[in-house]
Design an enzyme around this catalytic site. Structure first.
Site, PDB file in Angstrom:
ATOM      1  N   ALA A  98       0.813  -1.214   0.000  1.00  0.00           N
ATOM      2  CA  ALA A  98       0.000   0.000   0.000  1.00  0.00           C
ATOM      3  C   ALA A  98       0.846   1.264   0.000  1.00  0.00           C
ATOM      4  O   ALA A  98       0.331   2.347  -0.259  1.00  0.00           O
ATOM      5  CB  ALA A  98      -0.937   0.008   1.203  1.00  0.00           C
ATOM      6  N   LYS A  99       2.129   1.141   0.336  1.00  0.00           N
ATOM      7  CA  LYS A  99       3.095   2.255   0.329  1.00  0.00           C
ATOM      8  C   LYS A  99       2.546   3.477   1.064  1.00  0.00           C
ATOM      9  O   LYS A  99       2.630   4.612   0.580  1.00  0.00           O
ATOM     10  CB  LYS A  99       3.491   2.611  -1.104  1.00  0.00           C
ATOM     11  CG  LYS A  99       4.199   1.465  -1.836  1.00  0.00           C
ATOM     12  CD  LYS A  99       4.624   1.866  -3.227  1.00  0.00           C
ATOM     13  CE  LYS A  99       5.370   0.747  -3.940  1.00  0.00           C
ATOM     14  NZ  LYS A  99       4.493  -0.395  -4.295  1.00  0.00           N
ATOM     15  N   ARG A 100       2.020   3.268   2.245  1.00  0.00           N
ATOM     16  CA  ARG A 100       1.459   4.363   3.016  1.00  0.00           C
ATOM     17  C   ARG A 100       2.571   5.192   3.668  1.00  0.00           C
ATOM     18  O   ARG A 100       3.637   4.687   3.982  1.00  0.00           O
ATOM     19  CB  ARG A 100       0.516   3.828   4.090  1.00  0.00           C
ATOM     20  CG  ARG A 100      -0.708   3.085   3.550  1.00  0.00           C
ATOM     21  CD  ARG A 100      -1.541   3.976   2.658  1.00  0.00           C
ATOM     22  NE  ARG A 100      -2.847   3.404   2.383  1.00  0.00           N
ATOM     23  CZ  ARG A 100      -3.325   3.124   1.184  1.00  0.00           C
ATOM     24  NH1 ARG A 100      -2.579   3.352   0.119  1.00  0.00           N
ATOM     25  NH2 ARG A 100      -4.534   2.632   1.021  1.00  0.00           N
TER      26      ARG A 100
END
Length: 289
Positions: A98-100
């Site tokens: 999700a590369k948050r």
């Protein structure tokens, strides 16, 4: 739902199934047309079930790319939640890509959404074993993720030197006589503290950049590295050796489009299953050598 620590999942499943991670990036135009047949269920859910049916017992890890599920709206989010729960129940290590990354309060909410068990206040709908995160906004934005991961024995993969063509625009820039990617590697390594064994706070380092990978591995001797780029992005399986450390499970290799994408959308279900199994076997062999 699995309560096994991430590091233990990595070591056990890598030893049993190899380091291959099956990536699930559902894009309708890249998968066989038979998934579009209307049986009352959204195509994306049937696709996820099909892939999980095929890889169970063959692959120890799965990486769900959240963007593709979000793009399908509520049916996509439902498929993501059910797929993550099913994979975890089968003993497959679940990585949510999700590369948050955001300010502390928002990072805390993301960590609650993706890393906190339902019994501890999380929703449980999207609980992963490991989450990808973006460090661009600074160390303070990572701290809530790190604290939550450590509290619940989860894992993180922090973007360090990525596989995309434009990565060098920022990640290969010098600051303080060192590359930015080196500074990020120092940050990742620092989260391990005095802990022995594998560091559950790992790094994303592309298989497409073996020279950078070799240097960064020296800075991260105990970190688990997620090395995308093999397959559709053109990464060389031979370059994987530059990213290996000395411990079982310290390198995981995801393949997404290279595993599930088809040129002929008219392929039958039986032929598609055979194709996935053939590709899994080939990628395992390539990584092993």
């Amino acid at each position: 739902m699995s309560s096994i620590p991430w590091v233990e999942i990595v070591q056990d499943n890598a030893a049993r199934y190899t380091e291959l991670v099956a990536g699930i990036d559902p894009s309708l135009m890249d998968v066989p047309a038979f998934f579009e047949e209307d049986d009352g269920l959204p195509w994306i859910g049937r696709f996820v079930d099909f892939v999980l049916d095929t890889i169970e017992g063959q692959v120890g890890f799965v990486k769900f790319q959240s963007a593709y599920f979000e793009a399908c709206g509520l049916s996509g989010l439902t498929a993501l939640s059910l797929g993550m729960k099913r994979a975890k129940a089968a003993g497959i290590g679940v990585i949510l890509d999700a590369k948050r990354g955001d300010i502390g309060a928002t990072a805390t909410a993301y960590a609650r959404a993706y890393l906190t068990p339902a019994s501890e206040g999380g929703s449980g709908d999207f609980e992963a074993d490991c989450l990808t995160v973006n460090p661009l906004m600074g160390p303070d934005t990572l701290e809530p993720f790190v604290a939550t991961a450590k509290r619940y024995a989860k894992g993180l993969f922090v973007l360090c030197r990525t596989s995309n063509p434009g990565a060098g625009w920022l990640q290969d820039k010098m600051t303080g006589n060192r590359l930015i990617s080196d500074h990020v590697a120092d940050l990742i390594g620092g989260f391990a503290g005095d802990q022995e064994g594998l560091n559950p706070i790992g790094a994303v380092i592309g298989a497409t950049v073996p020279h950078e990978g070799r240097r960064l591995r020296m800075l991260l001797p105990r970190s688990i590295i997620l090395a995308p780029g093999l397959g559709a992005q053109g990464g060389d399986a031979g370059s994987m050796h530059a990213l290996r450390g000395a411990q079982q499970g310290d390198l995981l290799v995801p393949v997404s489009r290279g595993l599930t994408r088809v040129e002929d959308r008219g392929i039958s279900a039986a032929a598609y299953r055979d194709l996935l199994l053939e590709r899994i076997t080939a990628f395992k062999a390539a990584i092993a050598h």
